[in-house]
Design a protein around this motif. Structure first.
Motif, short mmCIF file in Angstrom:
data_model
loop_
_atom_site.label_atom_id
_atom_site.label_comp_id
_atom_site.label_asym_id
_atom_site.label_seq_id
_atom_site.Cartn_x
_atom_site.Cartn_y
_atom_site.Cartn_z
N SER A 113 0.83 -1.21 0.00
CA SER A 113 0.00 0.00 0.00
C SER A 113 0.86 1.26 0.00
CB SER A 113 -0.93 0.00 1.22
OG SER A 113 -1.77 -1.13 1.20
N LEU A 114 1.89 1.28 0.84
CA LEU A 114 2.78 2.44 0.90
C LEU A 114 3.52 2.62 -0.41
CD1 LEU A 114 4.18 4.69 2.57
CD2 LEU A 114 5.85 2.96 3.31
N PHE A 115 4.04 1.54 -0.96
CA PHE A 115 4.84 1.58 -2.17
C PHE A 115 4.00 2.03 -3.36
CE2 PHE A 115 6.65 -0.44 -5.98
CZ PHE A 115 7.98 -0.09 -5.87
N VAL A 116 2.83 1.42 -3.54
CA VAL A 116 2.01 1.69 -4.73
C VAL A 116 1.32 3.05 -4.64
CG1 VAL A 116 -0.01 0.92 -6.03
CG2 VAL A 116 1.67 -0.75 -5.22
N SER A 117 0.74 3.39 -3.48
CA SER A 117 -0.03 4.62 -3.36
C SER A 117 0.85 5.86 -3.58
CB SER A 117 -0.71 4.70 -1.99
OG SER A 117 0.25 4.69 -0.94
N THR A 118 2.03 5.88 -2.99
CA THR A 118 2.91 7.03 -3.17
C THR A 118 3.46 7.11 -4.59
OG1 THR A 118 4.75 5.71 -2.26
CG2 THR A 118 3.59 7.19 -0.75
N GLY A 119 3.76 5.95 -5.18
CA GLY A 119 4.25 5.93 -6.56
C GLY A 119 3.20 6.41 -7.54
N ILE A 120 1.93 5.95 -7.36
CA ILE A 120 0.85 6.37 -8.25
C ILE A 120 0.60 7.87 -8.11
CG2 ILE A 120 -1.65 6.21 -8.59
CD1 ILE A 120 -1.45 3.23 -8.04
#
Length: 304
Positions: free
Chosen positions: A247-254
């Motif tokens: 969640s942390l990795f994907v949400s910030t990247g998106i």
């Protein structure tokens, strides 16, 4: 008008203009970097040395820690050096190398997180087939595929990005070299070529994200059917850390790459870039060890 052949260095975005804030940034990043080095090194050592952790889940966790060490070492030391010495420059070749390594490691991490979701899905939804589907050879092949796919992705994007002529100067609006910021410096007639490759990359990455979401929907449905509370707790303790990391990795990247232009600001871009490139490698070891008793026991045994 400049082009890529005449550019010998790029100028990275500084975190602050005043000397006091530059030194504050240096010490803050130094603390985060040392925490990431310590945490990930402990996990790598614990998984390597403790035979009880020689399972697919911890094998993939070891690979994740190696990727985290690599990704944070690609961006943070240069940013620290620039703040300490009050400089902004990075050589052209250094920028290309930084962009390649960052794309390589971050792409491989997303693919590895997808594999880790599959590992948890098989462990909880198809436990009788776990040893068959995730034997030692299969795990090595899947991890190798994640690394190789990340490498191929980085080669294609880096070669394409730096083969374009740059007509908009050499000032990069970020504290490290990344594709969207280099694209802003390119000539308009060659911009669409890299955008097309980025769109393909977005679809692949979105496919990974959908696979992870579907896997966890099935996992939670299976966990809720477990009759004993202890069984549900044990299942959740192995899944929730991975879900938090994803969640942390994907949400910030998106958010970093797909946020609307209307809310653009250099300060916001800096904060978001730190959230997806610096924070995860530092907090992942904490997230994984908080609810995992086996890993906590191995780490305690290693420290003591």
């Amino acid at each position: 008008m400049s082009n890529s052949s005449s550019i010998t260095q790029f100028l990275l975005l500084a975190f602050a203009d005043t000397r006091e804030l530059q030194l504050l940034h240096f010490w803050l990043f130094l603390g985060i970097y040392l925490a990431a080095l310590l945490g990930n090194s402990l996990i790598i050592t614990a998984v390597t040395c403790d035979h009880r952790l020689h399972t697919p889940m911890y094998f993939f966790l070891l690979n994740l820690s190696v990727l985290d060490l690599g990704s944070i070492s690609t961006t943070v030391p240069k940013a620290m050096a620039n703040s300490l010495w009050d400089t902004k420059g990075i050589p052209y070749s250094g920028c290309a190398a930084q962009l390649f390594l960052f794309v390589f490691l971050m792409s491989a991490e997303l693919y590895l997180l997808t594999i880790m979701a599959y590992d948890r899905y098989v462990a909880i939804c198809k436990p009788l087939h776990y040893r068959t589907l995730l034997g030692s050879r299969a795990c090595v092949h899947m991890a190798a595929a994640a690394w190789a796919s990340g490498f191929l992705h980085a080669v294609l994007n880096t070669a394409n990005t730096f083969s374009m002529p740059l007509c908009q100067g050499n000032a990069v609006d970020q504290f490290f070299c990344e594709i969207p910021q280099i694209l802003k410096l390119s000539c308009s007639d060659t911009y669409l070529r890299e955008v097309g490759l980025l769109v393909v990359s977005v679809f692949v990455n979105f496919g990974c994200f959908v696979f992870i979401v579907v896997s966890y929907v099935k996992i939670f449905r299976a966990v809720l059917r477990i009759p004993s509370q202890q069984g549900r707790h044990k299942a959740f303790s192995t899944c929730l850390p991975h879900l938090a990391v994803v969640s942390l990795f994907v949400s910030t990247g998106i958010f970093s790459h797909l946020k609307p232009p209307s809310i653009y600001s250099p300060s916001l871009d800096l904060v978001v870039a730190v959230l997806y490139s610096v924070v995860p490698p530092a907090v992942n070891p904490v997230i994984y060890s908080m609810r995992n008793q086996e890993l906590k026991d191995a780490l305690w045994k290693l420290i003591s």
